[in-house]
Design an enzyme around this catalytic site. Structure first.
Site, PDB file in Angstrom:
ATOM      1  N   GLY A 218       0.825  -1.202   0.000  1.00  0.00           N
ATOM      2  CA  GLY A 218       0.000   0.000   0.000  1.00  0.00           C
ATOM      3  C   GLY A 218       0.853   1.242   0.000  1.00  0.00           C
ATOM      4  O   GLY A 218       0.351   2.350   0.162  1.00  0.00           O
ATOM      5  N   GLU A 259       5.020  -6.821   1.000  1.00  0.00           N
ATOM      6  CA  GLU A 259       4.858  -7.315  -0.372  1.00  0.00           C
ATOM      7  C   GLU A 259       4.528  -6.173  -1.331  1.00  0.00           C
ATOM      8  O   GLU A 259       3.436  -6.120  -1.883  1.00  0.00           O
ATOM      9  CB  GLU A 259       3.795  -8.411  -0.417  1.00  0.00           C
ATOM     10  CG  GLU A 259       2.576  -8.089   0.409  1.00  0.00           C
ATOM     11  CD  GLU A 259       1.620  -9.246   0.570  1.00  0.00           C
ATOM     12  OE1 GLU A 259       2.093 -10.380   0.751  1.00  0.00           O
ATOM     13  OE2 GLU A 259       0.409  -9.008   0.531  1.00  0.00           O
ATOM     14  N   PRO A 260       5.488  -5.303  -1.538  1.00  0.00           N
ATOM     15  CA  PRO A 260       5.241  -4.157  -2.407  1.00  0.00           C
ATOM     16  C   PRO A 260       5.314  -4.502  -3.894  1.00  0.00           C
ATOM     17  O   PRO A 260       6.133  -5.318  -4.308  1.00  0.00           O
ATOM     18  CB  PRO A 260       6.385  -3.203  -2.046  1.00  0.00           C
ATOM     19  CG  PRO A 260       7.483  -4.099  -1.577  1.00  0.00           C
ATOM     20  CD  PRO A 260       6.844  -5.317  -0.970  1.00  0.00           C
ATOM     21  N   GLY A 261       4.424  -3.893  -4.653  1.00  0.00           N
ATOM     22  CA  GLY A 261       4.496  -3.981  -6.102  1.00  0.00           C
ATOM     23  C   GLY A 261       4.876  -2.607  -6.639  1.00  0.00           C
ATOM     24  O   GLY A 261       6.003  -2.353  -7.067  1.00  0.00           O
ATOM     25  N   ARG A 298      -4.517   2.560 -17.147  1.00  0.00           N
ATOM     26  CA  ARG A 298      -4.676   3.212 -15.843  1.00  0.00           C
ATOM     27  C   ARG A 298      -5.378   4.570 -15.893  1.00  0.00           C
ATOM     28  O   ARG A 298      -6.234   4.837 -15.042  1.00  0.00           O
ATOM     29  CB  ARG A 298      -3.321   3.349 -15.147  1.00  0.00           C
ATOM     30  CG  ARG A 298      -2.673   2.003 -14.799  1.00  0.00           C
ATOM     31  CD  ARG A 298      -1.329   2.183 -14.120  1.00  0.00           C
ATOM     32  NE  ARG A 298      -1.406   3.160 -13.062  1.00  0.00           N
ATOM     33  CZ  ARG A 298      -1.942   2.933 -11.882  1.00  0.00           C
ATOM     34  NH1 ARG A 298      -2.414   1.741 -11.587  1.00  0.00           N
ATOM     35  NH2 ARG A 298      -1.990   3.876 -10.972  1.00  0.00           N
ATOM     36  N   TYR A 302      -8.515   3.959 -13.697  1.00  0.00           N
ATOM     37  CA  TYR A 302      -8.366   4.451 -12.325  1.00  0.00           C
ATOM     38  C   TYR A 302      -8.330   5.978 -12.241  1.00  0.00           C
ATOM     39  O   TYR A 302      -8.200   6.528 -11.152  1.00  0.00           O
ATOM     40  CB  TYR A 302      -7.051   3.954 -11.711  1.00  0.00           C
ATOM     41  CG  TYR A 302      -6.896   2.465 -11.576  1.00  0.00           C
ATOM     42  CD1 TYR A 302      -7.734   1.721 -10.740  1.00  0.00           C
ATOM     43  CD2 TYR A 302      -5.884   1.795 -12.255  1.00  0.00           C
ATOM     44  CE1 TYR A 302      -7.565   0.356 -10.610  1.00  0.00           C
ATOM     45  CE2 TYR A 302      -5.714   0.428 -12.124  1.00  0.00           C
ATOM     46  CZ  TYR A 302      -6.558  -0.288 -11.301  1.00  0.00           C
ATOM     47  OH  TYR A 302      -6.385  -1.629 -11.159  1.00  0.00           O
ATOM     48  N   CYS A 328     -11.264   3.583 -30.818  1.00  0.00           N
ATOM     49  CA  CYS A 328     -12.440   4.301 -31.317  1.00  0.00           C
ATOM     50  C   CYS A 328     -13.532   4.450 -30.253  1.00  0.00           C
ATOM     51  O   CYS A 328     -14.677   4.026 -30.448  1.00  0.00           O
ATOM     52  CB  CYS A 328     -12.980   3.595 -32.538  1.00  0.00           C
ATOM     53  SG  CYS A 328     -11.712   3.470 -33.804  1.00  0.00           S
ATOM     54  N   TYR A 356       1.450  -2.121 -12.989  1.00  0.00           N
ATOM     55  CA  TYR A 356       0.072  -2.244 -13.484  1.00  0.00           C
ATOM     56  C   TYR A 356      -0.110  -1.550 -14.831  1.00  0.00           C
ATOM     57  O   TYR A 356      -1.144  -0.945 -15.088  1.00  0.00           O
ATOM     58  CB  TYR A 356      -0.931  -1.698 -12.451  1.00  0.00           C
ATOM     59  CG  TYR A 356      -0.715  -2.303 -11.092  1.00  0.00           C
ATOM     60  CD1 TYR A 356      -1.070  -3.628 -10.846  1.00  0.00           C
ATOM     61  CD2 TYR A 356      -0.095  -1.594 -10.069  1.00  0.00           C
ATOM     62  CE1 TYR A 356      -0.828  -4.217  -9.621  1.00  0.00           C
ATOM     63  CE2 TYR A 356       0.158  -2.173  -8.845  1.00  0.00           C
ATOM     64  CZ  TYR A 356      -0.203  -3.480  -8.627  1.00  0.00           C
ATOM     65  OH  TYR A 356       0.046  -4.074  -7.415  1.00  0.00           O
TER      66      TYR A 356
HETATM   67  C1  LIG Z   1      -1.633  -6.172  -5.289  1.00  0.00           C
HETATM   68  C2  LIG Z   1      -1.162  -6.679  -4.027  1.00  0.00           C
HETATM   69  C3  LIG Z   1       0.010  -6.164  -3.447  1.00  0.00           C
HETATM   70  C4  LIG Z   1       0.826  -5.048  -4.048  1.00  0.00           C
HETATM   71  O1  LIG Z   1       0.222  -3.802  -3.921  1.00  0.00           O
HETATM   72  P1  LIG Z   1       1.007  -2.482  -4.363  1.00  0.00           P
HETATM   73  O2  LIG Z   1       0.083  -1.368  -4.090  1.00  0.00           O
HETATM   74  O3  LIG Z   1       1.324  -2.608  -5.816  1.00  0.00           O
HETATM   75  O4  LIG Z   1       2.245  -2.388  -3.572  1.00  0.00           O
HETATM   76  C5  LIG Z   1       0.418  -6.723  -2.251  1.00  0.00           C
HETATM   77  N1  LIG Z   1      -0.280  -7.723  -1.662  1.00  0.00           N
HETATM   78  C6  LIG Z   1      -1.405  -8.231  -2.205  1.00  0.00           C
HETATM   79  C7  LIG Z   1      -2.108  -9.334  -1.517  1.00  0.00           C
HETATM   80  C8  LIG Z   1      -1.889  -7.723  -3.392  1.00  0.00           C
HETATM   81  O5  LIG Z   1      -3.013  -8.235  -3.907  1.00  0.00           O
END
Ligand SMILES: *Cc1c(COP(=O)(O)O)cnc(C)c1O
Length: 401
Positions: A218, A259-261, A298, A302, A328, A356
């Site tokens: 988050g 668990e960062p993305g 996005r 979003y 289109c 994403y």
């Molecule tokens: C998508 C997701 C994340 C990564 O979220 P980010 O906002 O990209 O850091 C982490 N944990 C879980 C379970 C997710 O579904």
């Protein structure tokens, strides 16, 4: 990455193109681990769904990252990239019991977010360690699409169902080795995060055999100048202190997991597109580019505002543009944006295109998905070919009519 480097990559590989700066991924990873350097056992599990290219996964593996996955296919990608099963956690939502069992059989850490599945899984596999996803009901951020900890959210086991949860664990004698929360991708306020963490600590006390506490992700990254970003250094200081105190109280060594993305890969990515047409109308000037929401959804999905630069002419007089795609139907990347004067043929660069973006691209309008390039050690490495017409035909079954 500098504009001239991006431009040279665009010239070499063509547009539309995704480019990822390896050094930025590395620096974000190090920033996070440094913020928690006082924690003995820290694990970063990169969220694969943000950007799942194998070369990016391998880069993160080299840095010591594990993986957070949400589908069995992501698990398989991770294994293919060389991750050990016990460095992968699987956090599905609403998937079948069959898929969960299949993933568990691969030796991957299972994270369950639903009482009914927990009960079924515990009854059949009491010896398989399981992590539990708790919903602490904390509203994180303002975007209801990506805010997943609130009361109406489908994610996690409600903290209000703790007695039921404990009953299931006792009856099945299952081994709970971790607890987890993920409050959504828009945390603005560290205090909110810490508040949710307290709920997780309280919950943790009910389980005696935990190996880890997973605080999900988050982390917010800036999209444009002036945007607020999560101060991970401050979070590191405050959460470390609480975590170490809790560990003492708990009486057992624990791993602190994130668990960062987005945090790891968003700012590392650039999406490069060529301007096909500049169209002056009575009200605005449109810059029409050689891509659309099929490649970068996005902004339409979003409402994300990706910073856009004209890297062909970065120093021109700034004018207002609406940047639009070729699909289109409404396909708008930006409205009334100040951008250095655009000429047809110029290359625009979209920032924050690491997370994403490619992973949400489609073949809508039967267009090819873009190529991907990893910029590492001052060199461009092609890490995914641009699709060809063969890819559009693949899997179609032509019948006699
Ligand atoms: C998508 C997701 C994340 C990564 O979220 P980010 O906002 O990209 O850091 C982490 N944990 C879980 C379970 C997710 O579904």
């Amino acid at each position: 990455m500098e504009s001239n480097q991006l431009l040279s990559v665009a010239e070499e590989f063509g547009c539309p193109l995704y480019v990822y700066d390896a050094a930025k991924i590395e620096s974000q990873y190090n920033r996070l681990t440094n913020a928690f350097s006082k924690v003995e056992k820290l694990r970063i599990n990169y969220a694969v769904k943000a950007l799942s290219n194998l070369s990016v996964l391998k880069l993160l593996k080299k840095m010591g990252s594990g993986l957070d996955t949400v589908s069995i296919q992501e698990v398989q990608l991770g294994l293919h990239a060389g991750f050990a099963p016990d460095h992968i956690i699987y956090t599905p939502n609403g998937v079948s019991m069959d898929e969960i069992e299949e993933v568990a059989a691969l030796g991957v850490q299972i994270n369950i977010d639903n009482l009914s599945i927990l009960e079924q899984f515990g009854a059949k596999h009491p010896n398989t360690p399981v992590c539990i996803r708790i919903n602490p009901h904390v509203m994180a951020g303002g975007n209801t699409n990506i805010s997943v900890g609130h009361i109406d959210s489908k994610f996690g086991i409600s903290i209000h169902q703790l007695p039921h949860l404990l009953r299931i664990v006792e009856n099945t004698k299952m081994h709970i080795n971790g607890i987890h929360m993920h409050t959504g991708s828009d945390i603005l306020d560290i205090e909110v995060f810490l508040y949710a963490a307290e709920i997780l600590f309280d919950t943790a006390k009910h389980f005696k055999e935990l190996d880890f506490i997973d605080f999900g992700s988050g982390f917010k990254v800036p999209y444009k100048k002036g945007d607020i970003e999560t101060n991970v250094e401050e979070l590191g200081k405050k959460l470390t202190k609480r975590f170490l105190a809790f560990e003492k109280e708990y009486g057992r060594e624990l791993t602190l997991t994130f668990e960062p993305g987005k945090f790891l890969v968003s700012e590392a990515g650039f999406f490069l597109a060529k301007v096909n047409v500049v169209k002056q109308t009575t009200s605005t000037v449109f810059a029409g580019i050689d891509t659309g929401f099929n490649h970068l959804i996005r902004p339409m999905f979003y409402g994300s505002e990706h910073f856009i630069e004209n890297i062909s002419h970065p120093k021109g007089k700034e004018r207002f543009y609406s940047v639009v795609g070729y699909i289109c139907e409404t396909d708008t990347f930006a409205t009334n944006r100040r951008i250095s004067e655009i000429k047809e043929g110029d290359i625009l660069s979209f920032r924050n295109a690491g997370a994403y973006c490619f992973t949400m691209a489609s073949n809508y309008n039967s267009r090819f998905k873009p190529a991907e390039v990893l910029w590492k050690d001052d060199k461009a490495h092609l890490i995914r070919q641009r699709e060809t017409f063969e890819d559009i035909l693949r899997n179609q079954v032509e019948i006699e009519l």
